[in-house]
Scaffold this motif. Structure first.
Motif, PDB file in Angstrom:
ATOM      1  N   THR A  53       1.391  -1.873   0.388  1.00  0.00           N
ATOM      2  CA  THR A  53       1.093  -1.436   1.954  1.00  0.00           C
ATOM      3  C   THR A  53      -0.440  -1.815   2.230  1.00  0.00           C
ATOM      4  N   TYR A  54      -0.794  -1.537   3.643  1.00  0.00           N
ATOM      5  CA  TYR A  54      -2.019  -1.900   4.065  1.00  0.00           C
ATOM      6  C   TYR A  54      -2.511  -1.026   5.268  1.00  0.00           C
ATOM      7  N   GLY A  58       1.023   3.301   7.364  1.00  0.00           N
ATOM      8  CA  GLY A  58       1.623   4.650   7.303  1.00  0.00           C
ATOM      9  C   GLY A  58       1.750   5.202   5.905  1.00  0.00           C
ATOM     10  N   ASP A  59       1.211   6.281   5.622  1.00  0.00           N
ATOM     11  CA  ASP A  59       1.132   6.933   4.251  1.00  0.00           C
ATOM     12  C   ASP A  59       2.707   6.953   3.623  1.00  0.00           C
ATOM     13  N   TYR A  60       2.833   6.533   2.639  1.00  0.00           N
ATOM     14  CA  TYR A  60       4.112   6.309   1.840  1.00  0.00           C
ATOM     15  C   TYR A  60       5.217   5.305   2.318  1.00  0.00           C
ATOM     16  N   ASP A  61       4.759   4.533   3.433  1.00  0.00           N
ATOM     17  CA  ASP A  61       5.429   3.247   3.687  1.00  0.00           C
ATOM     18  C   ASP A  61       5.570   2.335   2.621  1.00  0.00           C
ATOM     19  N   VAL A  62       6.693   1.886   2.449  1.00  0.00           N
ATOM     20  CA  VAL A  62       6.486   0.732   1.336  1.00  0.00           C
ATOM     21  C   VAL A  62       7.212  -0.625   1.716  1.00  0.00           C
ATOM     22  N   ASP A  63       6.404  -1.625   1.666  1.00  0.00           N
ATOM     23  CA  ASP A  63       6.922  -2.922   2.114  1.00  0.00           C
ATOM     24  C   ASP A  63       7.409  -3.714   0.713  1.00  0.00           C
ATOM     25  N   LEU A  64       8.434  -4.213   0.434  1.00  0.00           N
ATOM     26  CA  LEU A  64       8.932  -4.911  -0.524  1.00  0.00           C
ATOM     27  C   LEU A  64       9.259  -6.374  -0.353  1.00  0.00           C
ATOM     28  N   TYR A  65       8.671  -7.027  -1.477  1.00  0.00           N
ATOM     29  CA  TYR A  65       8.722  -8.485  -1.316  1.00  0.00           C
ATOM     30  C   TYR A  65       9.089  -9.188  -2.676  1.00  0.00           C
ATOM     31  N   GLU A 172       6.295  10.257  -1.209  1.00  0.00           N
ATOM     32  CA  GLU A 172       6.141   9.100  -2.180  1.00  0.00           C
ATOM     33  C   GLU A 172       7.241   8.561  -2.417  1.00  0.00           C
ATOM     34  N   SER A 173       7.730   7.491  -2.639  1.00  0.00           N
ATOM     35  CA  SER A 173       9.269   6.833  -3.029  1.00  0.00           C
ATOM     36  C   SER A 173       8.946   7.069  -4.494  1.00  0.00           C
ATOM     37  N   TYR A 174      10.027   7.420  -5.365  1.00  0.00           N
ATOM     38  CA  TYR A 174      10.241   7.459  -6.728  1.00  0.00           C
ATOM     39  C   TYR A 174      11.487   6.460  -7.068  1.00  0.00           C
ATOM     40  N   PHE A 175      11.273   5.867  -8.022  1.00  0.00           N
ATOM     41  CA  PHE A 175      12.429   4.976  -8.838  1.00  0.00           C
ATOM     42  C   PHE A 175      12.720   5.214  -9.918  1.00  0.00           C
ATOM     43  N   GLY A 176      13.936   5.378 -10.291  1.00  0.00           N
ATOM     44  CA  GLY A 176      14.119   5.778 -11.827  1.00  0.00           C
ATOM     45  C   GLY A 176      13.356   6.742 -12.361  1.00  0.00           C
ATOM     46  N   GLY A 177      13.039   7.781 -11.415  1.00  0.00           N
ATOM     47  CA  GLY A 177      12.445   9.033 -11.722  1.00  0.00           C
ATOM     48  C   GLY A 177      10.900   9.022 -11.677  1.00  0.00           C
ATOM     49  N   ILE A 182       2.810   4.191  -4.451  1.00  0.00           N
ATOM     50  CA  ILE A 182       2.315   3.894  -2.948  1.00  0.00           C
ATOM     51  C   ILE A 182       2.119   5.163  -2.190  1.00  0.00           C
ATOM     52  N   THR A 183       0.924   5.723  -2.125  1.00  0.00           N
ATOM     53  CA  THR A 183       0.886   6.958  -1.596  1.00  0.00           C
ATOM     54  C   THR A 183      -0.041   7.052  -0.275  1.00  0.00           C
ATOM     55  N   HIS A 184      -0.835   5.910   0.099  1.00  0.00           N
ATOM     56  CA  HIS A 184      -1.807   6.133   1.215  1.00  0.00           C
ATOM     57  C   HIS A 184      -1.814   4.522   1.788  1.00  0.00           C
ATOM     58  N   ASP A 185      -2.412   4.750   3.169  1.00  0.00           N
ATOM     59  CA  ASP A 185      -2.639   3.364   3.791  1.00  0.00           C
ATOM     60  C   ASP A 185      -4.206   3.277   3.954  1.00  0.00           C
ATOM     61  N   ASN A 186      -4.947   3.628   3.081  1.00  0.00           N
ATOM     62  CA  ASN A 186      -6.378   3.551   3.400  1.00  0.00           C
ATOM     63  C   ASN A 186      -6.894   2.119   2.925  1.00  0.00           C
TER      64      ASN A 186
END
Length: 199
Positions: A53-54, A58-65, A172-177, A182-186
């Motif tokens: 994120t950057y 946006g808080d909790y927004d996740v970009d995947l690469y 906040e996104s959870y994966f596999g529990g 990735i929680t904030h965009d500060n």
């Protein structure tokens, strides 16, 4: 006289039916969200991806690469089972694609999908390369392909923008529990995770 009574009866029946429907809707809205589904990364099994994120994202927004290989065209998978409630275009697509990576940037989410997972949980998948491979109303299982990674909409480079929502609010996104971190965009930061979205 009989026609008047029939109309009155039908009017009362309609009012009662509407009142009942509104009561059911209100009760469902007041019900608390259910437990978080067993979400997995929305990418292929055993692949390692960078989640980032950057500032201003946006808080909790996740970009995947992906951490290796070509980004364009990689499969985007359902993070959990559910029903597709949106599949199409958000905003203006722009002209960025593998043959024209520096093309005009669009606006909004580009080609995208939203899945309702029940219990007031949903997920968003944005910036797909081309039209989604699923349609509204379609049931999907975890791991079903929704589309391909692209750069449509407000996207400067190919990636998958992903969100998890509880009762319409991003969380906040959870994966596999486990929490993604990735929680904030500060600030700009990233984590690396390996997908367990396996058959």
């Amino acid at each position: 006289m009989i026609a008047t009574r029939v109309r009155l009866f039908l009017s009362i029946a309609v009012v009662l039916a509407l009142a009942g429907a509104m009561a059911v809707f209100a009760e469902q809205r007041m019900r608390p969200p259910g437990p978080r589904p067993a979400f997995q990364l929305p990418v292929a099994c055993d692949e390692t991806w960078r989640l980032s994120t950057y500032p201003g994202h946006g808080d909790y927004d996740v970009d995947l690469y992906p951490t290796s290989g070509e980004t364009y065209g990689r499969p985007i998978l359902a993070a959990a089972a559910g029903t597709v409630v949106r599949a199409g275009t958000s905003g203006r697509l722009g002209d960025r694609n593998p043959d024209n990576p520096d093309g005009e940037m669009g606006r909004g989410g580009g080609y995208w999908v939203r899945i309702d997972h029940g219990g007031k949980w949903s997920t968003l998948y944005l910036h797909m390369l081309e039209e989604p491979m699923v349609t509204e109303g379609q049931h999907v299982e975890m791991g079903d392909q929704l589309g391909k990674v692209g750069s449509t909409g407000d996207s400067s480079a190919p990636h998958l923008h992903f969100e998890q929502l509880r009762d319409g609010d991003k969380v906040e996104s959870y994966f596999g529990g486990a929490p993604s971190g990735i929680t904030h965009d500060n600030e700009e930061y990233a984590v690396r995770l390996t997908s367990a979205n396996c058959p």
